[in-house]
Design a protein around this motif. Structure first.
Motif, PDB file in Angstrom:
ATOM      1  N   ALA A  93       0.827  -1.214   0.000  1.00 24.33           N
ATOM      2  CA  ALA A  93       0.000   0.000   0.000  1.00 24.33           C
ATOM      3  C   ALA A  93       0.861   1.264   0.000  1.00 24.33           C
ATOM      4  O   ALA A  93       0.467   2.287  -0.557  1.00 24.33           O
ATOM      5  N   PHE A  94       2.047   1.186   0.589  1.00 28.95           N
ATOM      6  CA  PHE A  94       2.903   2.362   0.667  1.00 28.95           C
ATOM      7  C   PHE A  94       3.586   2.684  -0.667  1.00 28.95           C
ATOM      8  O   PHE A  94       4.269   3.706  -0.780  1.00 28.95           O
ATOM      9  N   TYR A  95       3.375   1.847  -1.666  1.00 25.99           N
ATOM     10  CA  TYR A  95       3.863   2.176  -3.003  1.00 25.99           C
ATOM     11  C   TYR A  95       3.069   3.354  -3.581  1.00 25.99           C
ATOM     12  O   TYR A  95       3.599   4.130  -4.366  1.00 25.99           O
ATOM     13  N   GLY A  96       1.814   3.494  -3.179  1.00 20.88           N
ATOM     14  CA  GLY A  96       0.993   4.627  -3.635  1.00 20.88           C
ATOM     15  C   GLY A  96       1.630   5.962  -3.289  1.00 20.88           C
ATOM     16  O   GLY A  96       1.845   6.803  -4.170  1.00 20.88           O
ATOM     17  N   PRO A  97       1.973   6.204  -2.017  1.00 19.11           N
ATOM     18  CA  PRO A  97       2.649   7.464  -1.685  1.00 19.11           C
ATOM     19  C   PRO A  97       4.032   7.586  -2.320  1.00 19.11           C
ATOM     20  O   PRO A  97       4.493   8.687  -2.584  1.00 19.11           O
ATOM     21  N   TYR A  98       4.675   6.459  -2.567  1.00 21.46           N
ATOM     22  CA  TYR A  98       5.966   6.508  -3.250  1.00 21.46           C
ATOM     23  C   TYR A  98       5.786   7.096  -4.649  1.00 21.46           C
ATOM     24  O   TYR A  98       6.557   7.947  -5.076  1.00 21.46           O
ATOM     25  N   ARG A  99       4.753   6.647  -5.346  1.00 21.88           N
ATOM     26  CA  ARG A  99       4.480   7.139  -6.708  1.00 21.88           C
ATOM     27  C   ARG A  99       3.979   8.575  -6.712  1.00 21.88           C
ATOM     28  O   ARG A  99       4.417   9.391  -7.504  1.00 21.88           O
ATOM     29  N   ASP A 100       3.012   8.865  -5.858  1.00 24.38           N
ATOM     30  CA  ASP A 100       2.395  10.196  -5.845  1.00 24.38           C
ATOM     31  C   ASP A 100       2.101  10.560  -4.388  1.00 24.38           C
ATOM     32  O   ASP A 100       0.999  10.313  -3.883  1.00 24.38           O
ATOM     33  N   PRO A 101       3.089  11.147  -3.708  1.00 21.64           N
ATOM     34  CA  PRO A 101       2.936  11.404  -2.269  1.00 21.64           C
ATOM     35  C   PRO A 101       1.744  12.294  -1.908  1.00 21.64           C
ATOM     36  O   PRO A 101       1.018  11.974  -0.964  1.00 21.64           O
ATOM     37  N   VAL A 102       1.545  13.366  -2.636  1.00 19.28           N
ATOM     38  CA  VAL A 102       0.487  14.309  -2.266  1.00 19.28           C
ATOM     39  C   VAL A 102      -0.884  13.659  -2.409  1.00 19.28           C
ATOM     40  O   VAL A 102      -1.726  13.741  -1.509  1.00 19.28           O
ATOM     41  N   ARG A 103      -1.102  12.992  -3.520  1.00 16.74           N
ATOM     42  CA  ARG A 103      -2.410  12.372  -3.755  1.00 16.74           C
ATOM     43  C   ARG A 103      -2.681  11.206  -2.801  1.00 16.74           C
ATOM     44  O   ARG A 103      -3.833  10.919  -2.464  1.00 16.74           O
ATOM     45  N   ASN A 104      -1.640  10.536  -2.348  1.00 20.10           N
ATOM     46  CA  ASN A 104      -1.811   9.338  -1.522  1.00 20.10           C
ATOM     47  C   ASN A 104      -1.384   9.548  -0.068  1.00 20.10           C
ATOM     48  O   ASN A 104      -1.038   8.585   0.615  1.00 20.10           O
ATOM     49  N   ILE A 105      -1.447  10.774   0.415  1.00 21.14           N
ATOM     50  CA  ILE A 105      -1.083  11.053   1.802  1.00 21.14           C
ATOM     51  C   ILE A 105      -1.973  10.266   2.768  1.00 21.14           C
ATOM     52  O   ILE A 105      -1.572   9.954   3.886  1.00 21.14           O
ATOM     53  N   TRP A 106      -3.164   9.911   2.314  1.00 26.75           N
ATOM     54  CA  TRP A 106      -4.081   9.161   3.173  1.00 26.75           C
ATOM     55  C   TRP A 106      -3.468   7.826   3.614  1.00 26.75           C
ATOM     56  O   TRP A 106      -3.760   7.340   4.713  1.00 26.75           O
ATOM     57  N   VAL A 107      -2.595   7.229   2.786  1.00 24.70           N
ATOM     58  CA  VAL A 107      -1.951   5.966   3.169  1.00 24.70           C
ATOM     59  C   VAL A 107      -1.017   6.213   4.358  1.00 24.70           C
ATOM     60  O   VAL A 107      -0.956   5.399   5.287  1.00 24.70           O
ATOM     61  N   ILE A 108      -0.320   7.330   4.330  1.00 22.91           N
ATOM     62  CA  ILE A 108       0.559   7.695   5.441  1.00 22.91           C
ATOM     63  C   ILE A 108      -0.275   7.876   6.709  1.00 22.91           C
ATOM     64  O   ILE A 108       0.079   7.373   7.785  1.00 22.91           O
ATOM     65  N   GLU A 109      -1.387   8.578   6.588  1.00 28.28           N
ATOM     66  CA  GLU A 109      -2.257   8.816   7.747  1.00 28.28           C
ATOM     67  C   GLU A 109      -2.875   7.510   8.246  1.00 28.28           C
ATOM     68  O   GLU A 109      -3.006   7.306   9.458  1.00 28.28           O
ATOM     69  N   PHE A 110      -3.232   6.619   7.331  1.00 23.64           N
ATOM     70  CA  PHE A 110      -3.714   5.288   7.716  1.00 23.64           C
ATOM     71  C   PHE A 110      -2.640   4.558   8.527  1.00 23.64           C
ATOM     72  O   PHE A 110      -2.934   3.945   9.562  1.00 23.64           O
ATOM     73  N   GLY A 111      -1.393   4.618   8.059  1.00 25.51           N
ATOM     74  CA  GLY A 111      -0.290   3.981   8.777  1.00 25.51           C
ATOM     75  C   GLY A 111      -0.099   4.569  10.164  1.00 25.51           C
ATOM     76  O   GLY A 111       0.185   3.845  11.125  1.00 25.51           O
ATOM     77  N   MET A 112      -0.273   5.885  10.272  1.00 19.04           N
ATOM     78  CA  MET A 112      -0.144   6.536  11.581  1.00 19.04           C
ATOM     79  C   MET A 112      -1.247   6.066  12.530  1.00 19.04           C
ATOM     80  O   MET A 112      -0.986   5.815  13.718  1.00 19.04           O
ATOM     81  N   ILE A 113      -2.453   5.924  12.009  1.00 14.50           N
ATOM     82  CA  ILE A 113      -3.566   5.427  12.825  1.00 14.50           C
ATOM     83  C   ILE A 113      -3.289   3.988  13.263  1.00 14.50           C
ATOM     84  O   ILE A 113      -3.517   3.617  14.422  1.00 14.50           O
ATOM     85  N   ALA A 114      -2.760   3.171  12.335  1.00 13.03           N
ATOM     86  CA  ALA A 114      -2.427   1.777  12.675  1.00 13.03           C
ATOM     87  C   ALA A 114      -1.357   1.734  13.765  1.00 13.03           C
ATOM     88  O   ALA A 114      -1.449   0.923  14.700  1.00 13.03           O
ATOM     89  N   CYS A 115      -0.348   2.597  13.669  1.00 13.19           N
ATOM     90  CA  CYS A 115       0.694   2.643  14.701  1.00 13.19           C
ATOM     91  C   CYS A 115       0.092   3.010  16.057  1.00 13.19           C
ATOM     92  O   CYS A 115       0.448   2.417  17.076  1.00 13.19           O
ATOM     93  N   ALA A 116      -0.817   3.973  16.061  1.00 15.53           N
ATOM     94  CA  ALA A 116      -1.472   4.374  17.313  1.00 15.53           C
ATOM     95  C   ALA A 116      -2.318   3.223  17.862  1.00 15.53           C
ATOM     96  O   ALA A 116      -2.403   3.026  19.083  1.00 15.53           O
ATOM     97  N   GLY A 117      -2.928   2.445  16.975  1.00 24.78           N
ATOM     98  CA  GLY A 117      -3.783   1.341  17.396  1.00 24.78           C
ATOM     99  C   GLY A 117      -3.040   0.205  18.066  1.00 24.78           C
ATOM    100  O   GLY A 117      -3.636  -0.600  18.793  1.00 24.78           O
ATOM    101  N   ILE A 118      -1.734   0.125  17.848  1.00 25.56           N
ATOM    102  CA  ILE A 118      -0.934  -0.925  18.485  1.00 25.56           C
ATOM    103  C   ILE A 118      -0.990  -0.785  20.004  1.00 25.56           C
ATOM    104  O   ILE A 118      -1.030  -1.786  20.726  1.00 25.56           O
ATOM    105  N   ILE A 119      -1.028   0.439  20.490  1.00 25.12           N
ATOM    106  CA  ILE A 119      -0.955   0.668  21.940  1.00 25.12           C
ATOM    107  C   ILE A 119      -2.187   0.116  22.666  1.00 25.12           C
ATOM    108  O   ILE A 119      -2.034  -0.702  23.581  1.00 25.12           O
TER     109      ILE A 119
END
Length: 177
Positions: A93-119
């Protein structure tokens, strides 16, 4: 080299680092029984058993439990295969932001939410499953350390977005407006 190009390269480097970490986390979840056996053997050849007996007892308990599951009910390890697969899919999924970071920033934010969910996962499920608190802290550290590159990447993407908006031509004003 333009600032935009340099920023995109830095974003991509951080994303490659994050993707590699996810892939390594994924592929190491397949051979858990073997890894634990090797890890236990390695630890026994160091001062760890003398200085951290609780860690050694836990590693031995987990290794014995996984060995029992592998011997008696190997289909149970299929769950860790799915865990490994999930890491690999998330890495893709992180290939999307690699290709087009601005358009796919939501993947980064999804990852941040997943990291927070670990706790909360570690704090709730750890005690239910009999996981020592100190091990839950190690698990939670994956979310804490995992979010760091994502925060850096998100900040850089926001800067890149600002640069792109500054370069974009202004939309024409409709007649009669």
């Amino acid at each position: 080299m333009s600032e935009r190009h340099a920023l995109t390269r830095r974003i991509r480097r951080w994303l490659v680092f994050f993707i590699v970490c996810l892939v390594l986390s994924g592929i190491t979840a397949f051979p858990l029984v073997t890894e634990l056996r090797w890890g236990e053997e390695l630890l026994r050849s160091t001062p760890v058993p003398e200085h951290l007996p609780g860690l050694m007892e836990w590693i031995t308990r987990v290794r014995e439990g996984l060995a029992t599951i592998e011997r008696d009910t190997p289909f149970m390890l299929y769950g860790t295969d799915w865990l490994a697969f999930a890491h690999l899919v998330i890495a893709v999924a992180f290939y999307g932001p690699y290709r087009d970071p601005v358009r796919n920033i939501w993947v980064i934010e999804f990852g941040m939410i997943a990291c927070a969910g670990i706790i909360p996962l570690a704090l709730i499920c750890g005690p239910i499953r009999g996981i020592p608190f100190w091990w839950s802290v190690i698990d939670m550290s994956f979310g804490v350390f995992g979010v760091i590159p994502l925060l850096i990447v998100r900040r850089m993407i926001k800067r890149l977005e600002g640069l792109e908006q500054a370069v974009a031509p202004a939309a024409p004003v409709p007649a009669g407006a």
